[in-house]
Design a protein around this motif. Sequence first.
Motif, PDB file in Angstrom:
ATOM      1  N   LEU A   7     -32.486  36.281   6.474  1.00 11.82           N
ATOM      2  CA  LEU A   7     -31.144  36.221   5.936  1.00 11.82           C
ATOM      3  C   LEU A   7     -30.387  37.530   6.149  1.00 11.82           C
ATOM      4  O   LEU A   7     -30.916  38.606   5.929  1.00 11.82           O
ATOM      5  CB  LEU A   7     -31.243  35.919   4.440  1.00 11.82           C
ATOM      6  CG  LEU A   7     -29.961  35.872   3.632  1.00 11.82           C
ATOM      7  CD1 LEU A   7     -29.039  34.781   4.151  1.00 11.82           C
ATOM      8  CD2 LEU A   7     -30.290  35.649   2.181  1.00 11.82           C
ATOM      9  N   LEU A  10     -25.175  36.801   2.455  1.00 15.35           N
ATOM     10  CA  LEU A  10     -25.040  35.810   1.393  1.00 15.35           C
ATOM     11  C   LEU A  10     -23.571  35.804   1.014  1.00 15.35           C
ATOM     12  O   LEU A  10     -23.042  36.797   0.521  1.00 15.35           O
ATOM     13  CB  LEU A  10     -25.906  36.161   0.178  1.00 15.35           C
ATOM     14  CG  LEU A  10     -25.776  35.197  -1.007  1.00 15.35           C
ATOM     15  CD1 LEU A  10     -26.166  33.769  -0.611  1.00 15.35           C
ATOM     16  CD2 LEU A  10     -26.629  35.683  -2.181  1.00 15.35           C
ATOM     17  N   LYS A  34     -27.176  33.973  10.545  1.00 13.91           N
ATOM     18  CA  LYS A  34     -28.103  34.045   9.424  1.00 13.91           C
ATOM     19  C   LYS A  34     -27.329  34.210   8.127  1.00 13.91           C
ATOM     20  O   LYS A  34     -27.544  35.135   7.366  1.00 13.91           O
ATOM     21  CB  LYS A  34     -29.077  35.199   9.644  1.00 13.91           C
ATOM     22  CG  LYS A  34     -29.949  35.012  10.878  1.00 13.91           C
ATOM     23  CD  LYS A  34     -30.863  36.176  11.094  1.00 13.91           C
ATOM     24  CE  LYS A  34     -31.705  35.964  12.351  1.00 13.91           C
ATOM     25  NZ  LYS A  34     -32.597  37.105  12.587  1.00 13.91           N
ATOM     26  N   VAL A  36     -25.885  32.397   4.510  1.00 18.26           N
ATOM     27  CA  VAL A  36     -26.027  31.346   3.511  1.00 18.26           C
ATOM     28  C   VAL A  36     -24.791  31.401   2.637  1.00 18.26           C
ATOM     29  O   VAL A  36     -24.391  32.479   2.179  1.00 18.26           O
ATOM     30  CB  VAL A  36     -27.302  31.542   2.654  1.00 18.26           C
ATOM     31  CG1 VAL A  36     -27.315  30.576   1.484  1.00 18.26           C
ATOM     32  CG2 VAL A  36     -28.549  31.379   3.501  1.00 18.26           C
ATOM     33  N   PHE A  47     -30.226  31.492  -6.145  1.00 23.78           N
ATOM     34  CA  PHE A  47     -30.675  31.806  -4.786  1.00 23.78           C
ATOM     35  C   PHE A  47     -31.423  33.138  -4.763  1.00 23.78           C
ATOM     36  O   PHE A  47     -32.539  33.228  -4.253  1.00 23.78           O
ATOM     37  CB  PHE A  47     -29.479  31.859  -3.824  1.00 23.78           C
ATOM     38  CG  PHE A  47     -29.884  32.161  -2.416  1.00 23.78           C
ATOM     39  CD1 PHE A  47     -30.262  31.154  -1.554  1.00 23.78           C
ATOM     40  CD2 PHE A  47     -29.906  33.465  -1.949  1.00 23.78           C
ATOM     41  CE1 PHE A  47     -30.665  31.425  -0.246  1.00 23.78           C
ATOM     42  CE2 PHE A  47     -30.307  33.759  -0.651  1.00 23.78           C
ATOM     43  CZ  PHE A  47     -30.680  32.738   0.203  1.00 23.78           C
ATOM     44  N   ARG A  57     -37.826  29.385  -2.018  1.00 19.76           N
ATOM     45  CA  ARG A  57     -37.402  30.474  -1.141  1.00 19.76           C
ATOM     46  C   ARG A  57     -38.254  31.709  -1.400  1.00 19.76           C
ATOM     47  O   ARG A  57     -38.619  32.002  -2.527  1.00 19.76           O
ATOM     48  CB  ARG A  57     -35.923  30.797  -1.409  1.00 19.76           C
ATOM     49  CG  ARG A  57     -35.299  31.687  -0.371  1.00 19.76           C
ATOM     50  CD  ARG A  57     -33.860  32.024  -0.738  1.00 19.76           C
ATOM     51  NE  ARG A  57     -33.792  32.962  -1.843  1.00 19.76           N
ATOM     52  CZ  ARG A  57     -34.044  34.274  -1.735  1.00 19.76           C
ATOM     53  NH1 ARG A  57     -34.383  34.786  -0.578  1.00 19.76           N
ATOM     54  NH2 ARG A  57     -33.969  35.049  -2.786  1.00 19.76           N
TER      55      ARG A  57
END
Length: 147
Positions: A7, A10, A34, A36, A47, A57
């Motif tokens: 990731l 975000l 990458k 989210v 998250f 996750r």
Amino acid sequence: MKENTGLEILLVEDNMNDAELTIRALKKVNLANKLVHVKDGAEALDFLFCRGAFEMRAMSQLPKVMLLDIKMPKVDGIEVLRQIKANDSTKNIPVVIMTSSKEQQDIIDSYNLGVNSYVVKPVEFQNFAKAVSDLGLYWLLVNETPY
């Protein structure tokens, strides 16, 4: 230190138009691979702390940067910032507030809680897209984090 290879961004944004513009601007400079996107503060906390729908996750996969709106339903961005900066496993995530709020108290509260940058979203699309791509380039390619 664990290397973060998954990731990168975000995006915490409840306004779907702003989220789409942000994602489009990041795609234009090849920085959205990458990413989210979560739609409110409660989902962001779930998250980050691997709760609820995100319990499977890996906690080790933290974002390289979080783009966070302030005015959101359920849990606002100030509270999200408060919780992640108070937690040892998430406190080093660079957080960029991206909001339409120019309220001095929001700016003061954000910096007091450890925000890395506070950006007021430009209204005009071209300026918005440039601001987002510049932020993405800086936080993902120039800035060094302790991960």
